[in-house]
Design a protein around this motif. Structure first.
Motif: not given
Length: 437
Positions: A317, A330, A344, A364, A367, A373, A376-377, A404-407
């Motif tokens: 993503k 972001h 994560e 996808e 999310i 957010k 993410f990936s 799921i990894k997200v800032y």
């Protein structure tokens, strides 16, 4: 002549260097401690303990280690499931093949029990599967109780370099771009690498990682006026000089630059050399089997990239074609002071329909609609595994594990986790969602 071209008179046989130089371990050496057998990891940690007084860690390596550690642990844990699955599949194939090919001999050989032969072979494979299953159960849950991380933390207490500030990073990026264009080592082999790290308010593009590391080593050696031994599993040609398929030694450009800028000497070795040479000095011996294991792990994982997925990447993503711009977008929208961090989550989906590419796209979209957010990936650890169903969920035939990894702002982590469960269970038909970690 020798004084003018010292890099071409490189002496790596002097055992005194292990007592007089600072030892720097590359990220892949630290991460391989999770990949080695328990015995090999303990032996290497024991050697590091004995050479503790000579250890130092550049900030770039420490950062990469912490960012990649979880991925490596998960890789090791999920490998048990993969091996079990392969053995079960092969067991069925062998049984079917033997029944077909040996079936005609049932009546010809009255003293031989064909069925017994097949059963013994199948029983042997089933025994291996049981042993692997038991090893999986006994495997330490390192995400919760990581003795390796604890030991590394102790070894490098007060021995980690400082990060570069924004102005210094910009200078390094400009210099790296010039060098990469001319293929001046190190780092130019990563010129096309995508992705970025975010730490202490700074964006660090993946492609500059090796060059930042190199500059940090040079700065340290210059300040402390010390020789440096760099231990790495990296096999890229922007670190090593190769001839006719054989690795000869460090690139002469690296030896020359290090000496020119610091007045000191730079040495570079693979981990098996470190274990043998430093092991002799510090009286820590390693068996031939241990060295063989280290070489094998090196071959498989020598260039372990940052942010490598736990399994197959199913939804990369990014909002633009340029990762740097995506990250900036972001940060402008979601960065509040110093609170931004990476969350994560390991997610278990129990479902009664196959996990498909179409479903990946649907996840996808789900999310996308969760607030707070942007970047993410999602990584797939395993999919469509036969479910270990409980009595309460007899309809769930399959299990799929995702990461799921997200800032996020660090105050939004729990909210995001709740929204994931809520969105998935409301939008994915007949699906139970569990956050494992």
């Amino acid at each position: 002549m020798k004084s003018l071209f010292k890099e071409f008179y490189f002496d790596n046989k002097n055992t005194d260097i292990w007592m007089n130089s600072v030892i720097v371990l590359d990220t892949n050496i630290l991460l391989n401690l999770y990949r080695y057998s328990k015995e090999t990891s303990e032996k290497l940690l024991a050697l590091l303990e004995k050479s503790k007084g000579r250890l130092w860690l550049p900030h770039q390596i420490a950062l990469e280690f912490h960012l990649n550690r979880t991925n490596v642990i998960l890789d090791q844990q999920t490998s048990y499931e993969k091996i079990e699955s392969i053995l079960r599949k092969k067991s069925s194939e062998i049984e079917s093949s033997l029944k077909k090919e040996l079936g005609s001999y049932r009546k010809k050989h009255v003293t031989l029990s064909i069925d017994s032969i097949i059963d013994q072979i199948k029983s042997s494979i089933d025994g291996l599967i049981s042993e692997i299953s038991q090893e999986k159960e006994d495997h330490p849950v390192l995400l919760k109780n990581d003795h390796i991380k604890q030991k590394i933390t102790e070894l490098f207490a007060n021995k980690v370099g400082s990060p570069y500030k924004k102005e210094k990073l910009k200078e390094i990026e400009k210099e790296a771009d010039k060098r990469y264009a001319l293929e001046i080592p190190p780092g130019y082999r990563d010129a096309s690498k995508k992705g970025a790290k975010f730490h202490n308010g700074e964006i660090i593009l993946e492609k500059y990682g090796d060059y930042i590391l190199w500059q940090q080593i040079i700065d340290f050696a210059n300040k402390k006026q010390t020789d440096v031994i760099f231990i790495t599993d990296d096999e890229k040609k922007d670190w090593w000089y190769e001839s006719k398929g054989k690795t000869i030694g460090p690139r002469s450009e690296l030896l020359n630059e290090f000496n020119y800028k610091t007045g000191m000497e730079f040495y570079m070795f693979k981990p098996e050399v470190f274990m043998k040479e430093a092991g002799d000095v510090y009286r820590e011996s390693f068996s031939a089997n241990t060295i063989s294991e280290v070489k094998e792990v090196s071959k498989e994982n020598g260039d372990y990239g940052s942010y490598r997925s736990h399994g197959e990447v199913i939804i990369p993503k990014m909002n633009t074609k340029e990762p740097y711009l995506s990250t900036m977008k972001h940060l402008n929208q979601f960065y509040f002071g110093d609170n931004l961090k990476v969350f994560e989550y390991i997610i278990l989906l129990q479902h009664n329909w196959p996990f498909t590419d179409q479903l990946s796209k649907h996840i996808e979209d789900l999310i996308e609609n969760i607030p707070f957010k942007e970047a993410f990936s999602i990584y797939k650890i395993s999919s469509n595994k036969i479910s270990s169903r409980s009595d309460n969920y007899d309809d769930y035939n399959f299990e799929t594990k995702l990461v799921i990894k997200v800032y996020l702002d660090d105050t939004k982590g729990e909210y995001f986790k709740l929204k994931v469960v809520e969105s998935f269970e409301s939008e994915l038909y007949n699906c139970k969602v569990t956050i494992i970690e």
